[in-house]
Write an enzyme that holds these catalytic residues in place. Structure first.
Site, PDB file in Angstrom:
ATOM      1  N   TRP A 357       0.823  -1.208   0.000  1.00 26.83           N
ATOM      2  CA  TRP A 357       0.000   0.000   0.000  1.00 26.83           C
ATOM      3  C   TRP A 357       0.859   1.261   0.000  1.00 26.83           C
ATOM      4  O   TRP A 357       0.378   2.358  -0.269  1.00 26.83           O
ATOM      5  CB  TRP A 357      -0.971  -0.002   1.187  1.00 26.83           C
ATOM      6  CG  TRP A 357      -0.350   0.232   2.539  1.00 26.83           C
ATOM      7  CD1 TRP A 357       0.459  -0.609   3.222  1.00 26.83           C
ATOM      8  CD2 TRP A 357      -0.512   1.389   3.377  1.00 26.83           C
ATOM      9  NE1 TRP A 357       0.813  -0.058   4.442  1.00 26.83           N
ATOM     10  CE2 TRP A 357       0.229   1.168   4.561  1.00 26.83           C
ATOM     11  CE3 TRP A 357      -1.222   2.580   3.257  1.00 26.83           C
ATOM     12  CZ2 TRP A 357       0.291   2.092   5.596  1.00 26.83           C
ATOM     13  CZ3 TRP A 357      -1.156   3.500   4.298  1.00 26.83           C
ATOM     14  CH2 TRP A 357      -0.409   3.254   5.445  1.00 26.83           C
ATOM     15  N   ASP A 358       2.140   1.079   0.251  1.00 25.18           N
ATOM     16  CA  ASP A 358       3.083   2.185   0.200  1.00 25.18           C
ATOM     17  C   ASP A 358       3.005   2.927  -1.139  1.00 25.18           C
ATOM     18  O   ASP A 358       3.201   4.140  -1.209  1.00 25.18           O
ATOM     19  CB  ASP A 358       4.520   1.682   0.359  1.00 25.18           C
ATOM     20  CG  ASP A 358       4.727   0.760   1.544  1.00 25.18           C
ATOM     21  OD1 ASP A 358       3.733   0.230   2.081  1.00 25.18           O
ATOM     22  OD2 ASP A 358       5.874   0.537   1.928  1.00 25.18           O
ATOM     23  N   GLU A 488       1.329  -1.318  13.274  1.00 27.03           N
ATOM     24  CA  GLU A 488       1.404  -2.775  13.340  1.00 27.03           C
ATOM     25  C   GLU A 488       1.860  -3.286  14.705  1.00 27.03           C
ATOM     26  O   GLU A 488       2.021  -4.490  14.887  1.00 27.03           O
ATOM     27  CB  GLU A 488       2.324  -3.290  12.237  1.00 27.03           C
ATOM     28  CG  GLU A 488       1.751  -3.058  10.849  1.00 27.03           C
ATOM     29  CD  GLU A 488       2.722  -3.400   9.736  1.00 27.03           C
ATOM     30  OE1 GLU A 488       2.254  -3.663   8.624  1.00 27.03           O
ATOM     31  OE2 GLU A 488       3.958  -3.385   9.980  1.00 27.03           O
ATOM     32  N   LYS A 601       4.061   2.237  16.222  1.00 28.62           N
ATOM     33  CA  LYS A 601       5.105   2.017  15.223  1.00 28.62           C
ATOM     34  C   LYS A 601       5.159   3.153  14.211  1.00 28.62           C
ATOM     35  O   LYS A 601       6.235   3.580  13.803  1.00 28.62           O
ATOM     36  CB  LYS A 601       4.855   0.689  14.505  1.00 28.62           C
ATOM     37  CG  LYS A 601       5.928   0.307  13.498  1.00 28.62           C
ATOM     38  CD  LYS A 601       5.586  -1.007  12.817  1.00 28.62           C
ATOM     39  CE  LYS A 601       6.691  -1.418  11.835  1.00 28.62           C
ATOM     40  NZ  LYS A 601       6.341  -2.630  11.070  1.00 28.62           N
ATOM     41  N   GLN A 602       4.007   3.631  13.786  1.00 27.79           N
ATOM     42  CA  GLN A 602       3.948   4.670  12.757  1.00 27.79           C
ATOM     43  C   GLN A 602       2.617   5.398  12.859  1.00 27.79           C
ATOM     44  O   GLN A 602       1.725   4.980  13.596  1.00 27.79           O
ATOM     45  CB  GLN A 602       4.087   4.067  11.369  1.00 27.79           C
ATOM     46  CG  GLN A 602       2.903   3.199  10.938  1.00 27.79           C
ATOM     47  CD  GLN A 602       3.159   2.447   9.649  1.00 27.79           C
ATOM     48  OE1 GLN A 602       3.840   1.437   9.642  1.00 27.79           O
ATOM     49  NE2 GLN A 602       2.611   2.954   8.562  1.00 27.79           N
TER      50      GLN A 602
END
Length: 759
Positions: A357-358, A488, A601-602
């Site tokens: 999906w990046d 994640e 994580k992000q």
């Protein structure tokens, strides 16, 4: 962090050889050209810690998924990016002594990647155990002018002796993958041949039956004058080579030019591979190293004209942005709609697959702003052509009626990621595909893409969301259970705010797309309705009900959007409370401990605010940024760029700059202690966004281009170009002024801050 690379505006430079850093350097100094590439391993033999990796775009192996307890719906295989037959080797022996930097005394070692022209250079002096000293100057490139061509010039100068040199120039298909489960090898020999002036090997991948034809020939020179040698041939299983001996003379330079072609059955008929390789080998040897390099260099210079970002006053920042742009441009050129942007590009094998999906969330804006529109369009067409596979992926999980679930990881549209919490639950990737269509049309104005391709994809995705939610009698809302959001470090949660938000938005956008296509081309719409058996009245009524009544978890007291149900039950700690020895968490903590922690994580909630910032107030952004960012460890390469952009909106200049350095130098400085596995290619587009959307404040709203720039305190000035609807806009920002003008194409109204300008 490992800050051993020298700062330079246009070059990546390693001075001195430290074996402990070698795998990191092999990743960082990697080269490619969109069709092939390799890690920066040495041409000569090296018995130290190394991973020689060569890669061919689109070639993979479907390794059987191995899990302890098989569950229905698991992908059948994990797609391995294959280490391909190697052409770069130049095995050197002097008077019977193998040149091996692990066994020699190494002086004046310098490895340099010139990003302006894509040339990899390595120089050193080696003292062999016998005391013989030689100087080596090796140059290498993968041609950007011809994606099937590579060349090496390897020059040897004996410094304190004259003596016999033995050289082997192989094509070696007996290679291993770093991620092989049981030391398997994935290539079978189909053909090999060698004679005194060329060697060719055709290797076939097991199962997938790709053929890769790798051929080499060579030229030898003494002090830059052609000096023929008497050569022999050698073959063994999966291997063909040319060998020769030469009498070196003290202080006289002897050079070997090795020319290579790498042809794939994706682009040539299998029975014509050998003849095509032979013809191209003859052609490039006639052209010669210098002319091949000139064509390669000129191609790079043209690409840089549109994509370069200049930064004055901060050499580390300048080097970082150019490194990221360089890797993106050599990974994906947009020439082939069958290809996509692998997360490691041509720098390593980790993660597998070529598409995440990046691409839609991070890479698409880069290609929209720096290249012709067709390049970004090809990325979307790639997804359209995989729609049927997305429908099959959803059907394996029990979804019906043409519901489409795009894969988390894929090579051919089929899901090939075998971690359950990702494969089954990280379904927000579906929303990124829809957002990519919206982002492309918003930027280019090409609404007809909806009629040609986009609406069909949107209907499939919306059908998935409509079946994935369920009605909660308790909440009197639609909910989404058992998901993993962008963070994640949380698995199997209920009502991830971002996932619910992008699902509801997709249903809304699909309705808008339907309304447009019905007016734009009624016949095309009716044809599509028939093709996908679309019951507009019934299905859109359901979609409208879902998006109106979608549950989005909030904490009204704090004014926060909750990452998921129960997030406030965690012990809410900030990253500054972690010990240095705890980082990175994914390498130091158990997964159980990570899942129970609050650490992120992000960007997750902040990812949603970034995508849909016009729907949120400044105060909404501030409250949520101030709450979530201090808990974010940024251990995903995708994290820093989103935080740069949002921090820029908030006026948090120091935080924006801190995050910019992290995203731009993530691999150069090995922030997350994982660069040795390969560079983080897709996140590199986030570095470009950090400057253009973050510091430059670029947005597109209602077809108009907006900028709201500021300059970090550490910089004197910066500039960039963007392509926008047939125009090229140049932006220059200094501490004294901002200058934005159209340098190519028709005049355009541009809004800078709150002021309209005609540029």
């Amino acid at each position: 962090m490992k800050q051993y690379l020298k700062h330079d505006a246009w070059k990546i430079i390693e001075e001195g050889f430290t074996p402990a850093n070698n795998r990191i350097s092999e990743s960082v100094f990697s080269i490619g050209n969109g069709r092939m590439g390799q890690r920066a391993t040495f041409e000569e033999q090296y018995s130290g810690d190394t991973h020689q990796g060569s890669y061919v775009a689109g070639v993979y192996y479907p390794d059987k998924t191995r899990v302890g307890w098989w569950k229905n719906g698991y992908p059948e295989y994990f797609a391995k990016v294959l280490n391909a037959p190697s052409w770069i080797d130049i095995d050197v022996s002097i008077e019977g002594e193998v040149l091996d930097l692990a066994k020699a005394k190494v002086e004046n070692f310098k490895r340099e990647l010139n990003m302006q022209n894509g040339l990899l250079t390595r120089t050193f002096i080696a003292t062999l155990p016998s005391g013989k000293r030689i100087a080596v100057d090796a140059k290498r490139f993968c041609s950007m002018a011809d994606g099937e061509v590579g060349a090496i010039r390897y020059a040897i100068t004996p410094l304190n002796f004259s003596g016999n040199l033995s050289v082997v120039l192989p094509v070696d298909a007996d290679v291993e993958n770093k991620d092989a489960n049981y030391d398997e090898k994935f290539w079978e020999e189909i053909y090999k041949s060698a004679d005194i002036d060329r060697a060719i090997v055709i290797a076939e991948t097991k199962k997938t039956k790709f053929h890769v034809c790798t051929g080499i020939n060579f030229l030898t020179k003494e002090n830059d004058k052609v000096k023929p040698v008497v050569a022999k041939s050698e073959t063994r299983d999966k291997y063909a080579a040319i060998t020769f001996n030469y009498d070196l003379k003290e202080n006289i330079t002897f050079s070997i030019e090795k020319y290579a072609v790498v042809l794939s059955s994706e682009n040539h008929k299998k029975d014509l591979l050998v003849s095509a390789a032979e013809q191209k080998l003859r052609s490039i040897k006639t052209e010669g190293f210098d002319r091949l390099f000139d064509a390669h260099q000129n191609n790079w210079l043209k690409r840089w004209q549109g994509a370069d970002i200049t930064i004055e006053g901060d050499i580390a920042a300048q080097q970082g942005i150019r490194f990221n742009i360089f890797q993106l441009m050599q990974t994906y050129t947009g020439d082939d709609e069958r290809l996509n942007i692998g997360p490691k590009g041509f720098t390593g094998e980790k993660y597998g697959g070529s598409t995440y999906w990046d691409t839609e969330a991070y890479c698409l804006p880069f290609y929209l702003g720096t290249t012709d529109e067709k390049v970004a369009r090809n990325l979307l067409v790639y997804r359209y052509k995989h729609l049927q596979k997305a429908i099959e992926n959803a059907a394996k999980l029990g979804f019906t009626n043409g519901a489409a679930l795009y894969p988390m990881v894929t090579m051919n549209g089929e899901e090939c990621h075998n971690e359950w919490e990702i494969t089954f639950e990280e379904i927000h990737r579906n929303g990124a595909i829809a957002y990519g269509i919206y982002d492309y049309i918003r930027y280019t104005g090409e609404e007809k893409y909806l009629t040609q391709y986009g609406l069909e994809v949107l209907i499939g995705i919306s059908r998935f969301w409509a079946q994935r939610v369920n009605w909660s009698a308790d909440k009197k809302k639609y909910v989404m259970l058992g998901v993993t959001g962008p963070n994640e470090y949380e698995n199997n949660v209920n009502n991830n705010w971002y996932t619910n938000l992008i699902a509801a938005w997709t249903l809304e956008y699909t309705q808008q797309a339907i309304d447009f296509v019905k007016i734009d081309d009624k016949a095309a719409y009716e044809k599509l309705v028939k093709k996908v058996s679309f019951n507009e009245k019934e299905e859109t009524a359901k979609w409208s009900d879902i998006r109106t009544n979608m549950y989005l978890p909030e904490d009204s007291k704090r004014g926060l959007y909750l990452q998921q149900d129960g997030f406030l039950d965690k012990e809410l700690l900030t990253v500054d409370k972690l010990r240095k020895e705890d980082r990175p968490l994914n390498q130091k903590w158990s997964w159980d401990r990570i899942l129970r922690s609050c650490f992120i994580k992000q960007a997750d909630v902040l990812q949603g605010i970034y995508f849909f910032e016009d729907r949120f107030s400044f105060d909404d952004l501030k409250r949520n940024f101030d709450f979530y960012e201090p808990m974010t460890v940024h251990e995903s390469s995708l994290s820093p760029c989103v935080h740069v952009i949002l921090a820029s909106v908030l006026g948090y200049k120091e935080k924006a700059y801190e995050m910019y350095l992290r995203t731009s130098r993530l691999d150069l400085d090995d922030y997350n202690n994982d660069t040795e596995d390969g560079c983080h290619i897709t996140s590199m587009a986030g570095t470009w966004m950090s400057v253009v959307k973050g510091f430059g404040g670029m947005r597109v709203r209602d077809g108009k281009l907006y900028f709201n720039p500021f300059i970090p305190d550490q910089w004197k000035s910066y500039s960039f170009k963007v392509e926008f609807r047939g125009r090229v806009i140049l932006v220059n920002v200094s501490k004294a002024s901002t200058d934005i003008k159209v340098i190519s194409g028709d005049p355009l109204e541009i809004i800078v801050g709150e002021e309209k300008e005609l540029a």
